[in-house]
Structures are given as structure tokens and as C-alpha cells.
Design an enzyme around this catalytic site. Structure first.
Site, PDB file in Angstrom:
ATOM      1  N   GLY A   1      45.113  -8.161 -17.386  1.00  0.00           N
ATOM      2  CA  GLY A   1      45.564  -9.366 -16.698  1.00  0.00           C
ATOM      3  C   GLY A   1      46.941  -9.743 -17.188  1.00  0.00           C
ATOM      4  O   GLY A   1      47.307  -9.421 -18.328  1.00  0.00           O
TER       5      GLY A   1
ATOM      6  N   GLN B   1      53.970 -15.111 -18.712  1.00  0.00           N
ATOM      7  CA  GLN B   1      54.152 -14.032 -19.689  1.00  0.00           C
ATOM      8  C   GLN B   1      55.347 -13.146 -19.372  1.00  0.00           C
ATOM      9  O   GLN B   1      55.735 -12.323 -20.201  1.00  0.00           O
ATOM     10  CB  GLN B   1      52.888 -13.183 -19.774  1.00  0.00           C
ATOM     11  CG  GLN B   1      51.693 -13.947 -20.329  1.00  0.00           C
ATOM     12  CD  GLN B   1      50.495 -13.034 -20.433  1.00  0.00           C
ATOM     13  OE1 GLN B   1      49.760 -12.871 -19.475  1.00  0.00           O
ATOM     14  NE2 GLN B   1      50.316 -12.423 -21.584  1.00  0.00           N
TER      15      GLN B   1
ATOM     16  N   CYS C   1      45.709 -10.672 -26.082  1.00  0.00           N
ATOM     17  CA  CYS C   1      46.696 -11.159 -25.119  1.00  0.00           C
ATOM     18  C   CYS C   1      47.964 -10.332 -25.271  1.00  0.00           C
ATOM     19  O   CYS C   1      48.403 -10.068 -26.395  1.00  0.00           O
ATOM     20  CB  CYS C   1      46.993 -12.628 -25.399  1.00  0.00           C
ATOM     21  SG  CYS C   1      48.197 -13.344 -24.271  1.00  0.00           S
ATOM     22  N   LEU C   2      48.571  -9.945 -24.137  1.00  0.00           N
ATOM     23  CA  LEU C   2      49.783  -9.121 -24.201  1.00  0.00           C
ATOM     24  C   LEU C   2      50.953  -9.890 -24.827  1.00  0.00           C
ATOM     25  O   LEU C   2      51.927  -9.284 -25.255  1.00  0.00           O
ATOM     26  CB  LEU C   2      50.162  -8.613 -22.804  1.00  0.00           C
ATOM     27  CG  LEU C   2      49.134  -7.665 -22.152  1.00  0.00           C
ATOM     28  CD1 LEU C   2      49.606  -7.245 -20.773  1.00  0.00           C
ATOM     29  CD2 LEU C   2      48.861  -6.451 -23.027  1.00  0.00           C
TER      30      LEU C   2
ATOM     31  N   HIS D   1      41.188 -16.763 -18.825  1.00  0.00           N
ATOM     32  CA  HIS D   1      42.280 -16.545 -19.789  1.00  0.00           C
ATOM     33  C   HIS D   1      43.634 -16.685 -19.071  1.00  0.00           C
ATOM     34  O   HIS D   1      44.551 -17.349 -19.568  1.00  0.00           O
ATOM     35  CB  HIS D   1      42.110 -15.154 -20.418  1.00  0.00           C
ATOM     36  CG  HIS D   1      43.202 -14.734 -21.352  1.00  0.00           C
ATOM     37  ND1 HIS D   1      42.985 -14.501 -22.697  1.00  0.00           N
ATOM     38  CD2 HIS D   1      44.522 -14.482 -21.146  1.00  0.00           C
ATOM     39  CE1 HIS D   1      44.133 -14.143 -23.261  1.00  0.00           C
ATOM     40  NE2 HIS D   1      45.078 -14.115 -22.345  1.00  0.00           N
ATOM     41  N   GLU D   2      43.739 -16.081 -17.871  1.00  0.00           N
ATOM     42  CA  GLU D   2      45.020 -16.105 -17.145  1.00  0.00           C
ATOM     43  C   GLU D   2      45.320 -17.496 -16.575  1.00  0.00           C
ATOM     44  O   GLU D   2      46.470 -17.939 -16.593  1.00  0.00           O
ATOM     45  CB  GLU D   2      45.030 -15.053 -16.029  1.00  0.00           C
ATOM     46  CG  GLU D   2      44.845 -13.607 -16.498  1.00  0.00           C
ATOM     47  CD  GLU D   2      45.733 -13.189 -17.657  1.00  0.00           C
ATOM     48  OE1 GLU D   2      46.864 -13.685 -17.761  1.00  0.00           O
ATOM     49  OE2 GLU D   2      45.280 -12.349 -18.471  1.00  0.00           O
TER      50      GLU D   2
ATOM     51  N   HIS E   1      46.886 -19.559 -19.123  1.00  0.00           N
ATOM     52  CA  HIS E   1      48.320 -19.303 -19.277  1.00  0.00           C
ATOM     53  C   HIS E   1      49.134 -20.216 -18.358  1.00  0.00           C
ATOM     54  O   HIS E   1      50.172 -20.744 -18.755  1.00  0.00           O
ATOM     55  CB  HIS E   1      48.657 -17.845 -18.924  1.00  0.00           C
ATOM     56  CG  HIS E   1      48.506 -16.886 -20.070  1.00  0.00           C
ATOM     57  ND1 HIS E   1      49.215 -17.006 -21.244  1.00  0.00           N
ATOM     58  CD2 HIS E   1      47.737 -15.770 -20.213  1.00  0.00           C
ATOM     59  CE1 HIS E   1      48.891 -16.010 -22.069  1.00  0.00           C
ATOM     60  NE2 HIS E   1      47.989 -15.246 -21.468  1.00  0.00           N
TER      61      HIS E   1
HETATM   62 CO    CO Z   1      47.137 -13.601 -22.295  1.00  0.00          CO
END
Ligand code: CO
Length: 193
Positions: free
Chosen positions: A43, A48, A91-92, A133-134, A137
Site C-alpha cells: 500500500g 508518502q 511502513c515504507l 493503515h493507508e 496516512h
Molecule cells: Co505506511
């Protein structure tokens, strides 16, 4: 376009709804998918990649060849959230960090896709976790904000390293200042939201 890391200020930006889906946005989304696969993620939210848009992408299979499980969520809303489950998340924007996070187990999510059509999915398991989670963000919330005090403490040293690293990049002029980042977000937001 590149994935920004904690504590980049855009990760704390609360994004506003997008007004329209056009060719530019489709190009942005295609680039986001490329970056997500490169980073081996499932995701990726617009914050991000330093964009103030209420938009995220997901592929619970995480493989570029599994096109049928590619999803784009524009202006998402939860219609329902049920139950509670705990599982490990990463998380990226916080590469290498993982922790157990509690979230509702099942969700009903409503959004628009890239064709501008309204979509509605009932999700559970990994996919339900990804969309929550997204969506977080898009509200400027990270999974580290949802840890128990003990969980948070376990990551505190690594988080301090991320913070030090980010500020030293800024000090060396390799990253824009917080003011420059805020000014750019404001400009983009005025144009599209
Ligand atoms: Co994340």
C-alpha cells in the site's frame, strides 16, 4: 517522485478531498504503483510521495503482475468498522521498523476509483488492515501513533535515528526546509482540492 521517510512533514499533513480525476492524476497513480512495487510494499498513500491528495493505492498481493488486485482509493470513507485484531505492520516511510498494531478486523470502505466511479468494498484480514493503515496516512497518522506505550518505547531509539537523519539532510540542504515543504503542499492543494 520518491517515497519520503519519517519525520517528513508531509506525513503529518491532513489531506483534503480531490475535486477531479484527470490524466495528470492517472500518471501520478501509475508512478506510485511503480514506487510501491520497487519498495516491495502492499500500500502507498499520496502523503508518502509528498502529495497532499486524499488518495492511496493498494495491492494486497504485492506483485506487479497481479494487476487484478491493484486498487486505487480516492476520497475514501469508512462506512463501518467491526471487531478488533492485532497484527504486525510496517511502513515504507519507516523502512525496517515493524510492530504489532490493533485495528478493527472488518471494514466497509467507500471511495472513488481512477475512472471516477464510486466503489464500495467489505474487507477483512490483511486488506482491511492495509486500507486502514493507508487512510490513517491521509489524516497525517502513522502506525507508530497506534502502538501501546511499551511498543512505542521499543521503537524509540530507531525513531530518534530517523529524526536525526532527516534533520541532518535538511541542514546539508539535501532536503527542502519545513517551510518550503509546507509552501509546496499549499500550492498543490489550491490547484487540486
Ligand atoms: Co505506511
Amino acid at each position: 517522485m520518491r517515497i519520503v521517510h519519517y519525520p517528513h512533514p508531509t506525513l503529518r499533513h491532513v489531506s483534503k478531498d480531490l475535486r477531479l480525476v484527470d490524466a495528470d492524476l492517472r500518471k501520478t497513480v501509475a508512478e506510485m504503483f511503480e514506487l510501491m512495487y520497487e519498495a516491495r510494499g502492499v500500500g502507498l498513500a499520496a502523503n508518502q510521495v509528498d502529495l497532499p491528495y486524499r488518495l492511496f493505492i493498494a495491492n494486497p498481493e504485492g506483485e506487479p503482475d497481479s494487476k487484478e488486485t491493484e486498487f486505487v482509493f480516492i476520497n475514501p470513507r469508512f462506512l463501518e468498522r467491526k471487531g478488533m485484531a492485532e497484527a504486525e505492520e510496517g511502513c515504507l516511510s519507516l523502512p525496517g521498523l515493524y510492530a504489532q498494531v490493533k485495528r478493527p478486523e472488518q471494514v466497509v470502505i467507500n471511495a472513488y476509483n481512477l475512472a471516477g466511479e464510486e466503489i464500495k468494498y467489505e474487507l477483512d484480514g490483511l486488506f482491511a488492515r492495509i486500507v486502514q493503515h493507508e487512510c490513517d496516512h491521509l489524516d497525517g497518522v502513522l502506525f507508530i501513533d497506534r502502538l501501546t506505550p511499551t511498543g512505542r518505547m521499543a521503537l524509540s531509539e530507531s525513531l530518534a535515528e530517523f529524526e536525526l537523519d532527516f534533520r541532518s539532510h535538511q541542514d546539508r540542504g539535501e532536503l527542502p526546509s519545513d517551510d518550503e515543504i509546507a509552501a509546496r503542499l499549499n500550492e498543490l492543494e489550491l490547484a487540486r482540492t
